[in-house]
Design an enzyme around this catalytic site. Structure first.
Site, PDB file in Angstrom:
ATOM      1  N   LYS A  31      27.389 -14.602  30.214  1.00 28.64           N
ATOM      2  CA  LYS A  31      28.541 -15.121  29.486  1.00 28.64           C
ATOM      3  C   LYS A  31      29.264 -14.007  28.750  1.00 28.64           C
ATOM      4  O   LYS A  31      30.494 -13.913  28.746  1.00 28.64           O
ATOM      5  CB  LYS A  31      28.064 -16.202  28.510  1.00 28.64           C
ATOM      6  CG  LYS A  31      29.153 -16.847  27.663  1.00 28.64           C
ATOM      7  CD  LYS A  31      29.307 -16.204  26.293  1.00 28.64           C
ATOM      8  CE  LYS A  31      28.081 -16.413  25.439  1.00 28.64           C
ATOM      9  NZ  LYS A  31      28.249 -15.872  24.045  1.00 28.64           N
ATOM     10  N   LYS A  68      31.054  -6.450  19.281  1.00 28.65           N
ATOM     11  CA  LYS A  68      29.887  -7.035  19.970  1.00 28.65           C
ATOM     12  C   LYS A  68      30.039  -6.923  21.481  1.00 28.65           C
ATOM     13  O   LYS A  68      29.070  -6.630  22.205  1.00 28.65           O
ATOM     14  CB  LYS A  68      29.723  -8.502  19.557  1.00 28.65           C
ATOM     15  CG  LYS A  68      28.569  -9.234  20.267  1.00 28.65           C
ATOM     16  CD  LYS A  68      27.222  -8.590  19.976  1.00 28.65           C
ATOM     17  CE  LYS A  68      26.090  -9.243  20.757  1.00 28.65           C
ATOM     18  NZ  LYS A  68      25.820 -10.619  20.356  1.00 28.65           N
TER      19      LYS A  68
END
Length: 292
Positions: free
Chosen positions: A234, A166
């Site tokens: 983030k 990811k």
């Protein structure tokens, strides 16, 4: 299946809703109260949600949130039964994932990391793509749940490989969109008609899934959050931290990080990450427009 779904945020809520629609028995917990889901039981704590569940599925904001949901006061760990499967669809640190998995497995439970790619729209339509890390038999057991929420599952390897994948995926998305945004800004500054530019982009090797998806929103100046800038930032931080741990240099992403940091300081953190374009426009003194 009896599923505890922990986290009803921008992605989690539609994912849990699709489990309900598919006929699974769903109990939900969310950090902010008052976000009940029709057709599901709401629990006051992660432990209460996890009690009696066959699968505990998480989709929360960051690494600290996953740790708290699992192991904090009232955490799901308190209610783990032998053989329960814990699945994390948050995007968090791969090294932390390994630590969490070891602790979960010590309780006789199984662990899989299964972050997703796809926007809020994909979550709502049940067309997410999962990238999963974990044991093959565990993922096979989860197949009906994956099918309810997504269109494809890619098994990337053992535990933490889903999270690692990811980060690699979001690295590419951030860099591709940044290139697109900078190109639009430069073209506008140099007087190129964006309505003439876009067909060329789509007909050439520059074309990408990121551009295909984001261009219609950008050209309408719609920066509502399909994927909020604060979450992409983030993920950029997570990627740079993972790269540092692995002794890998990512100079391109380091430059993009600065753009996102400044965009967040400008107050765009809750807009879609496409809103980084507005910072480039501000610096250039232009506004990218397409004829209506």
């Amino acid at each position: 299946m009896r599923v505890a779904f922990l986290g009803l945020g921008i992605m989690g809520r539609p994912m849990a809703a699709n489990l309900v629609k598919a006929g699974h028995e769903v109990t939900t917990w969310n950090r902010t109260p008052g976000k009940d889901l029709e057709g599901a039981r709401s629990a006051p704590t992660p432990a209460d949600a996890a009690r009696g569940a066959e699968v505990v599925w998480m989709c929360v904001s960051d690494t600290k949130a996953v740790e708290s949901v699992l192991f904090g006061p009232g955490g799901a760990e308190e209610a783990f039964a032998e053989g329960v499967i814990v699945v994390d669809s948050s995007t968090i640190s791969p090294s932390a994932t390994l630590r969490f998995a070891d602790r979960v497995k010590a309780r006789g439970a199984h662990y899989a990391d299964a972050p997703v790619t796809g926007s809020k729209i994909a979550a709502e339509s049940g067309s997410l793509i999962f990238m999963a890390g974990g044991e093959e038999p565990v993922l096979a057991t989860l197949a009906p749940l994956f099918q309810a929420m997504g269109k494809q599952v890619f098994h990337m390897g053992d535990t933490s490989k889903g999270q690692a994948t990811k980060l690699a995926m979001n690295l590419q998305i951030a860099l591709i969109y940044e290139g697109f945004a900078e190109a639009l800004t430069l073209a506008t500054k140099l007087g190129v008609d964006i309505n003439r530019l876009m067909p060329l982009v789509q007909a050439s090797m520059v074309r990408s899934g990121v551009v295909d998806y984001k261009a219609p929103f950008v050209l309408k100046r719609d920066f509502s959050p399909n994927f909020p800038l604060r979450l992409m930032l983030k993920d950029i931080h997570l990627t740079l931290e993972a790269a540092k741990e692995a002794r890998v240099r990512l100079p391109g992403l380091e430059a993009v990080e600065e753009v996102y940091d400044l965009a967040a300081e400008e107050g765009h953190q809750d807009l879609d990450y496409a809103a980084t374009l507005t910072l480039l426009e501000k610096w250039a003194g232009v506004e990218v427009k397409a004829a209506s």
